[in-house]
Design a protein around this motif. Structure first.
Motif, PDB file in Angstrom:
ATOM      1  N   UNK A   1       4.281   6.241  -5.159  1.00  0.00           N
ATOM      2  CA  UNK A   1       4.359   6.476  -6.602  1.00  0.00           C
ATOM      3  C   UNK A   1       3.349   7.526  -7.042  1.00  0.00           C
ATOM      4  N   UNK A   2       2.151   7.514  -6.434  1.00  0.00           N
ATOM      5  CA  UNK A   2       1.154   8.558  -6.720  1.00  0.00           C
ATOM      6  C   UNK A   2       1.678   9.925  -6.292  1.00  0.00           C
TER       7      UNK A   2
ATOM      8  N   UNK B   1      12.442   8.269  -2.970  1.00  0.00           N
ATOM      9  CA  UNK B   1      13.239   7.531  -1.983  1.00  0.00           C
ATOM     10  C   UNK B   1      12.343   6.631  -1.137  1.00  0.00           C
ATOM     11  N   UNK B   2      11.150   7.136  -0.803  1.00  0.00           N
ATOM     12  CA  UNK B   2      10.208   6.301  -0.056  1.00  0.00           C
ATOM     13  C   UNK B   2       9.789   5.080  -0.855  1.00  0.00           C
ATOM     14  N   UNK B   3       9.538   5.271  -2.148  1.00  0.00           N
ATOM     15  CA  UNK B   3       9.164   4.154  -3.016  1.00  0.00           C
ATOM     16  C   UNK B   3      10.284   3.128  -3.081  1.00  0.00           C
TER      17      UNK B   3
ATOM     18  N   UNK C   1       0.828  -1.201   0.000  1.00  0.00           N
ATOM     19  CA  UNK C   1       0.000   0.000   0.000  1.00  0.00           C
ATOM     20  C   UNK C   1       0.867   1.258   0.000  1.00  0.00           C
ATOM     21  N   UNK C   2       1.960   1.208   0.765  1.00  0.00           N
ATOM     22  CA  UNK C   2       2.865   2.357   0.822  1.00  0.00           C
ATOM     23  C   UNK C   2       3.458   2.649  -0.546  1.00  0.00           C
TER      24      UNK C   2
ATOM     25  N   UNK D   1       3.975  15.345  -7.469  1.00  0.00           N
ATOM     26  CA  UNK D   1       5.028  16.346  -7.262  1.00  0.00           C
ATOM     27  C   UNK D   1       5.786  16.636  -8.561  1.00  0.00           C
ATOM     28  N   UNK D   2       5.974  15.602  -9.379  1.00  0.00           N
ATOM     29  CA  UNK D   2       6.669  15.789 -10.653  1.00  0.00           C
ATOM     30  C   UNK D   2       5.867  16.708 -11.573  1.00  0.00           C
TER      31      UNK D   2
END
Length: 428
Positions: free
Chosen positions: A98-99, A118-120, A92-93, A104-105
């Motif tokens: 990615x969303x 980095x979280x992804x 789920x994370x 942000x991109x």
């Protein structure tokens, strides 16, 4: 058929009406009110509901409010991702990270895009999606360089180095290692330099290059002790690394210096009514035990036992008595060791049945002590129960079970039960 067509027409009419209402332009006041509602939902952790409101009002927003909404939507995704990551819901994370990154991109917020990327990568690593992990960390590097984020760049290089090194791709790992070296040589960031030194020490230690490892760890410790960069966290980590290294190489006197350094740091961080204030005495007692210094060992254990009334878990309390029992046994105070082991088992019995792994281990400790006391029948009985427990826990082909059979066979021999002992030595 006519009735069905009318139903379809009615359905389409209602649907169009619904869409027209949804698409209806909201006033600036209504947009503001809904933004405030979304903010309140965000604070209470209801990110999906907050996002739904932001998507609803986005077509009606203009100017600064539109910018805030466009930024707020990926922020909600990021916060949701972080929450799932913290409770180890990595699938789920990953979806939410990615969303967030995509959002942000699209609005050009590169710093936050890097955070989400980095979280992804971290979620992908936990999910063992190694190709995706490599791709995400690789994408972090140019983005971090563009932003001048040396810490994230080093983190990505380090992750990639470890991934390829651990799978035996040493040439590829070397390219990332070279990138780490280059970044280290030019960076003024003390946190980055500290982490690099610790990593180099860990690599040298894993390769059994103990002198080199010690040099890197001492260099890292020097950063923690610099007045302008003084940081107890740095000093603690480096001291622990040196403590473990010196213990590993048998230099117990040198290890003690770092054990006391850890103690002093803990006593600055914790109050006397917190177990952390005393926890470093565990390492100090162990080192004196290994060095054969009985009085010093038990003095440290006395200090460690100040934790006992602060512990809530039976496991923590039992562990104290097991540790002291082992020191009693090492210094040949076998009856005292026996009493500590028995008490530890009584503590565990308040919460766990006899087939609990820790209680089965306790049977082995008690069996060994009864053997040392010359109580061979009791030793045999404990070892038999230990063998049965190992069989139930680990199965007949496990190393734990085979060891338990050997211990039992030895005990049977000392108890005069030669045939039974010979039978247990026959593993076929």
């Amino acid at each position: 058929m006519l009735i069905d067509i009318r139903k379809v027409i009615l359905f389409l009419f209602v649907s169009v009406l619904s869409l027209s209402v949804t698409a209806q332009t909201l006033s600036e006041v209504e947009v503001t009110e809904k933004m405030e509602k979304a903010a309140a939902l965000q604070k209470s952790g209801k990110y999906a509901e907050a996002r739904a409101i932001l998507y609803e009002i986005l077509p009606s927003a203009t100017g600064k409010k539109k910018d805030e909404i466009l930024f707020g939507i990926p922020v909600m995704w990021y916060l949701e991702a972080h929450g799932n990551y913290m409770i180890q819901q990595f699938e789920e994370a990953l979806v939410s990270y990615l969303k967030a990154r995509e959002g942000f991109h699209q609005i050009g917020h590169k710093e936050y895009e890097l955070l989400a990327l980095k979280g992804a990568a971290g979620a992908e690593e936990h999910l063992k999606k190694m190709d995706d992990t490599v791709r995400s960390y690789t994408q972090c590097i140019p983005l971090a360089q563009e932003l001048g984020d040396e810490a994230t760049e080093m983190e990505a290089l380090t992750k990639l180095y470890k991934i390829f090194y651990n799978v035996g791709e040493y040439e590829i790992a070397h390219t990332y290692g070279a990138g780490m070296d280059q970044l280290y040589s030019k960076s003024k960031d003390m946190g980055l330099r500290f982490n690099y030194m610790i990593l180099k020490g860990d690599i040298a230690n894993a390769q059994r290059k103990f002198q080199l490892a010690q040099q890197w760890y001492r260099n890292a410790l020097s950063i923690g002790k610099m007045p302008e960069y003084s940081d107890m966290a740095y000093e603690y980590v480096a001291s622990m690394k040196l403590l473990n290294l010196m213990t590993q190489t048998g230099d117990y006197d040198e290890a003690l210096k770092f054990a006391y350094a850890v103690l002093h740091i803990n006593q600055k961080i914790y109050n006397k009514d917190e177990s952390g204030y005393y926890s470093a005495y565990r390492g100090i007692a162990t080192l004196h035990d290994k060095a054969g210094r009985e009085a010093e060992c038990f003095a440290a254990l006395d200090s460690l036992f100040q934790c006992e009334p602060l512990y809530k878990s039976p496991n923590e309390i039992a562990n104290l008595y097991v540790m002291r029992g082992m020191s009693y046994s090492h210094f040949k105070h076998y009856e005292a060791a026996r009493q500590d082991y028995l008490y530890a088992d009584q503590v565990l019995a308040q919460k766990y049945p006899q087939n609990n792994p820790e209680r089965i281990d306790m049977l082995g400790l008690l069996a060994g002590i009864e053997y040392q006391l010359g109580h061979y029948d009791k030793s045999e009985d404990y070892y038999r129960r230990h063998e049965q427990g190992a069989m139930e826990l680990h199965g007949p082909n496990s190393l734990s079970y085979l060891r338990s059979k050997i211990y039992l066979a030895n005990a049977e021999g000392f108890a005069g039960h030669i045939e039974a002992g010979c039978s247990n030595y026959n593993f076929s």
